[in-house]
Design a protein around this motif. Structure first.
Motif, short mmCIF file in Angstrom:
data_model
loop_
_atom_site.label_atom_id
_atom_site.label_comp_id
_atom_site.label_asym_id
_atom_site.label_seq_id
_atom_site.Cartn_x
_atom_site.Cartn_y
_atom_site.Cartn_z
N GLN A 88 0.84 -1.21 0.00
CA GLN A 88 0.00 0.00 0.00
C GLN A 88 0.87 1.25 0.00
O GLN A 88 0.58 2.22 -0.73
N LYS A 89 1.95 1.24 0.79
CA LYS A 89 2.85 2.40 0.82
C LYS A 89 3.56 2.59 -0.51
O LYS A 89 3.69 3.72 -1.01
N ASP A 90 3.99 1.48 -1.10
CA ASP A 90 4.67 1.56 -2.40
C ASP A 90 3.74 2.08 -3.48
O ASP A 90 4.13 2.90 -4.33
N GLU A 91 2.49 1.63 -3.44
CA GLU A 91 1.52 2.08 -4.42
C GLU A 91 1.28 3.59 -4.30
O GLU A 91 1.26 4.31 -5.31
N ASP A 132 2.02 9.16 -6.17
CA ASP A 132 2.48 10.52 -5.90
C ASP A 132 3.56 10.95 -6.89
O ASP A 132 3.55 12.10 -7.39
N LEU A 133 4.49 10.04 -7.17
CA LEU A 133 5.57 10.35 -8.12
C LEU A 133 5.02 10.55 -9.53
O LEU A 133 5.44 11.46 -10.26
N LEU A 134 4.07 9.70 -9.91
CA LEU A 134 3.48 9.79 -11.24
C LEU A 134 2.74 11.11 -11.40
O LEU A 134 2.82 11.78 -12.45
N GLU A 135 2.02 11.52 -10.38
CA GLU A 135 1.29 12.78 -10.43
C GLU A 135 2.24 13.97 -10.52
O GLU A 135 1.97 14.95 -11.20
N LYS A 136 3.37 13.84 -9.84
CA LYS A 136 4.35 14.94 -9.85
C LYS A 136 5.05 15.05 -11.20
O LYS A 136 5.24 16.15 -11.72
N GLN A 137 5.45 13.88 -11.73
CA GLN A 137 6.23 13.88 -12.97
C GLN A 137 5.34 13.96 -14.22
O GLN A 137 5.74 14.56 -15.22
N CYS A 138 4.18 13.30 -14.17
CA CYS A 138 3.31 13.24 -15.33
C CYS A 138 1.88 13.57 -14.93
O CYS A 138 0.99 12.69 -14.93
N PRO A 139 1.60 14.81 -14.55
CA PRO A 139 0.24 15.16 -14.09
C PRO A 139 -0.80 14.91 -15.18
O PRO A 139 -0.57 15.20 -16.36
N GLY A 140 -1.90 14.33 -14.75
CA GLY A 140 -2.99 14.06 -15.69
C GLY A 140 -2.85 12.77 -16.46
O GLY A 140 -3.71 12.45 -17.29
#
Length: 487
Positions: free
Chosen positions: A378-381, A386-394
Motif C-alpha cells: 500500500q505504501k509503495d503504491e 504521488d511520483l506519477l502525479e508529480k512527474q506526469c500530471p494528468g
C-alpha cells in the motif's frame, strides 16, 4: 437354583459381548448433491445488525486444556464489556467478531459461544471451566457397560468423550445450529494423522469428502480438536465419493503445478487433494495442536485466498484485527539439571508438545509477515501514484487497491503477565495442561485475560484509532498504518 444363576450370568456376558461388537462411532453423512452456497461456510452466515465488515475481527484460541479455555473466556468477557463506535453506531467489540479459529482446549470456548452466544457468560464456567472433566471421563471409562462397548474395534475412548461433551456441554447441537446462529464463523481445527496435515471442520473440507457437515455433532468436532495423543484416540470420518456437481474451489486449479511448489496455495491444494483422492477411504483425526496449536493457519488461508481476501479485494474491510490468545506453558528446563535421562512418559509428552510450541511461534510470525507485506504494498503504491502525479500530471494511473487496509495482530500470552502489577507470569506458565483446574486457578486465568488485552500496545493503538475516527479527528501520529503489526 445356583445352576440357573450361573446360566443367567453367562447369557448376560454373551449378550454384553454381542452388544459390544455392535458399538460403532458416529459416522458422518454422505452428501448426494453439491451446493456451493449452502452448508457451514463463511459466506452462508448472516452477519447480523451489529456486525460491519469495515471492522473485521478474527480470534484465534490456542490449545492447552482448561487453561486455554479459561484464558479465551476472559478475552471474550473483555470484548463483551468494551463499547466502540463504528460507522456512527455504538456496539460491543464482541459483536464485531467475524471468525474464531480454535484448537483443543480453546475449541470448547469457541464452539460454546458460536452455539449459545451470551449464554457463555451465564453458565460456561459451571458447565465446563470449573468441572472436573478428566474425572468424568475416567468414570465413564470404567463404567462396566462402557468397558464392553470399548471391546469393539469401532468404538474407543474418544467416542466416550464425545458423548460426554454432547450431553453435558453442547446440548446435542450440530453444525446446522452453528450455521443458523450466523457470525462468527467458528473453525474447529484438528490434525489428519494419515496425511500429517491440518484439518478443519468446514463445509469446504466436507465437500471434498462428499459429506454433509450440517448434521454432524459439534461435540465430536471439539473432541477431535482436543484429542491429545496417548490419552485419547482418534475421531474417524468416512471419505465418500464427491457429490454430484462438485466443483473444486477456484484457487485449486493449477495450484499443484511444479511452479507453485513454494506457495501457500500449493500447500493448501495439497491438503485438499488428500480428500479428493478416494483411495483414502477414511480420515482419522487427533488434536489440532499437532499441526497448528494457535489456529492461525486457517486465518492465513482466509487471508491468502478465502473470505478475508474476497472482502479485501472488494474494498469492504477497512480495519483487519487478528487477536491471538496463546495459552502455551513455559515451564523451566528441569531435564538439563539431571544426569539421568528422561523416562518414556516424559519423552512422549515432550515429543507431542515441543513441535506445537515452536510451530506456534512460526504461525504468529507468518500472520505478521503476510499483513506487513500488504502494508508495504500500500505504501509503495501510494509513493508510485504521488511520483506519477508529480512527474506526469494528468496521466493514466494504475488501478489502485480497492481500499487501504489497517491491520493489527494482537497476541495475548502469559509471558506478558509479568509486566502487569500484582501478576506473576510464572504462575500461569506453570499451570498444568489438563481438563481439571480448581476454582481459584480458573478465576485467575479469567481475570488476567482482560488485563493482558488492555496492556497490549497494539490493542491500545487500535483503540486510539477507533476513538479518533469516531470523533472525526485525525489519526494519532503514534499509530500510523502498520503500527498494529510491529511495535
Amino acid at each position: 437354583m445356583k445352576r440357573y444363576v450361573i446360566a443367567a450370568a453367562v447369557v448376560a456376558v454373551v449378550l454384553a459381548v454381542a452388544f459390544a461388537g455392535c458399538s460403532h462411532y458416529t459416522v458422518n453423512e454422505r452428501n448426494p448433491d453439491f451446493d456451493a452456497e449452502s452448508g457451514y461456510r463463511f459466506d452462508a452466515l448472516d452477519a447480523g445488525p451489529d456486525n460491519s465488515d469495515s471492522l473485521f475481527i478474527c480470534l484465534m484460541f490456542s490449545g492447552g486444556g482448561t487453561r486455554a479455555a479459561a484464558l479465551s473466556y476472559g478475552i471474550m468477557e473483555a470484548l463483551r464489556d468494551t463499547v466502540i463506535r463504528v460507522d456512527g453506531r455504538e456496539r460491543r467489540l464482541l459483536d464485531e467478531v467475524d471468525c474464531i479459529s480454535s484448537v483443543s482446549g480453546g475449541s470448547f470456548t469457541a464452539a460454546y459461544y458460536g452455539l449459545f452466544r451470551d449464554r457463555l457468560f451465564e453458565d460456561f464456567r459451571e458447565q465446563f471451566l470449573e468441572r472436573d472433566i478428566q474425572g468424568r471421563l475416567a468414570r465413564r471409562l470404567f463404567n462396566p457397560v462402557n468397558l464392553f462397548r470399548l471391546a469393539s474395534p469401532y468404538f474407543s475412548r474418544i467416542d466416550l468423550a464425545a458423548e460426554l461433551y454432547d450431553r453435558d456441554i453442547f446440548d446435542g447441537a450440530g453444525f446446522d445450529d452453528l450455521e443458523s446462529g450466523g457470525r462468527p464463523f467458528v473453525i474447529l481445527n484438528a490434525t489428519n494423522l494419515g496425511a500429517d496435515r491440518r484439518f478443519e471442520f468446514t463445509q469446504e473440507y466436507f465437500d471434498a469428502m462428499g459429506s454433509r457437515l450440517d448434521s454432524y455433532q459439534v461435540a465430536r468436532a471439539v473432541a477431535a480438536s482436543s484429542a491429545f495423543p496417548f490419552l485419547l484416540t482418534p475421531v474417524s470420518l468416512e471419505n465418500y465419493p464427491v457429490a454430484d456437481g462438485y466443483r473444486e474451489p477456484w484457487w485449486y486449479k493449477n495450484a499443484l503445478e511444479p511452479e507453485s511448489w513454494i506457495t501457500q496455495r500449493y500447500n493448501a491444494a495439497k491438503n485438499l487433494s488428500v480428500y479428493l483422492d478416494k483411495e483414502n477411504s477414511h480420515v482419522h483425526l487427533m488434536d489440532g495442536g499437532l499441526s497448528d496449536n494457535i489456529g492461525a493457519r486457517a486465518v492465513l488461508d482466509a487471508f491468502d485466498r478465502g473470505f478475508i481476501r474476497t472482502r479485501i479485494n472488494r474494498g469492504e474491510i477497512k480495519r483487519l484485527v487478528l487477536i491471538v490468545v496463546n495459552a502455551r506453558t513455559g515451564g523451566g528446563d528441569t531435564l538439563s539439571l539431571s544426569e539421568k535421562p528422561p523416562g518414556l512418559i516424559t519423552v512422549a509428552a515432550k515429543t507431542a508438545t515441543v513441535a506445537m510450541d515452536n510451530y506456534s511461534y512460526d504461525s504468529v510470525a507468518g500472520l505478521r509477515e503476510a499483513l506487513y507485506e500488504r502494508v508495504q504494498a500500500q505504501k509503495d503504491e501510494q509513493a508510485c501514484l504521488d511520483l506519477l502525479e508529480k512527474q506526469c500530471p494528468g496521466s493514466v494511473t494504475p488501478v489502485p487497491f480497492a481500499a487501504e487496509v489497517d491491520p493489527y495482530v494482537i497476541e495475548i500470552n502469559f509471558e506478558a503477565a509479568g509486566q502487569i502489577p500484582g501478576e506473576d507470569s510464572r504462575y500461569y506458565l506453570d499451570l498444568p495442561t489438563s481438563f481439571k483446574l480448581n476454582e481459584e486457578q480458573v478465576e485467575k486465568l479469567v481475570s488476567v485475560g482482560p488485563k493482558l488485552l488492555k496492556a497490549s500496545p497494539r490493542y491500545r493503538c487500535l483503540f486510539k484509532v477507533l476513538e479518533a475516527e469516531a470523533e472525526g479527528l485525525p489519526r494519532p501520529e503514534e499509530c500510523p498504518v502498520g503500527a498494529g503489526i510491529y511495535p
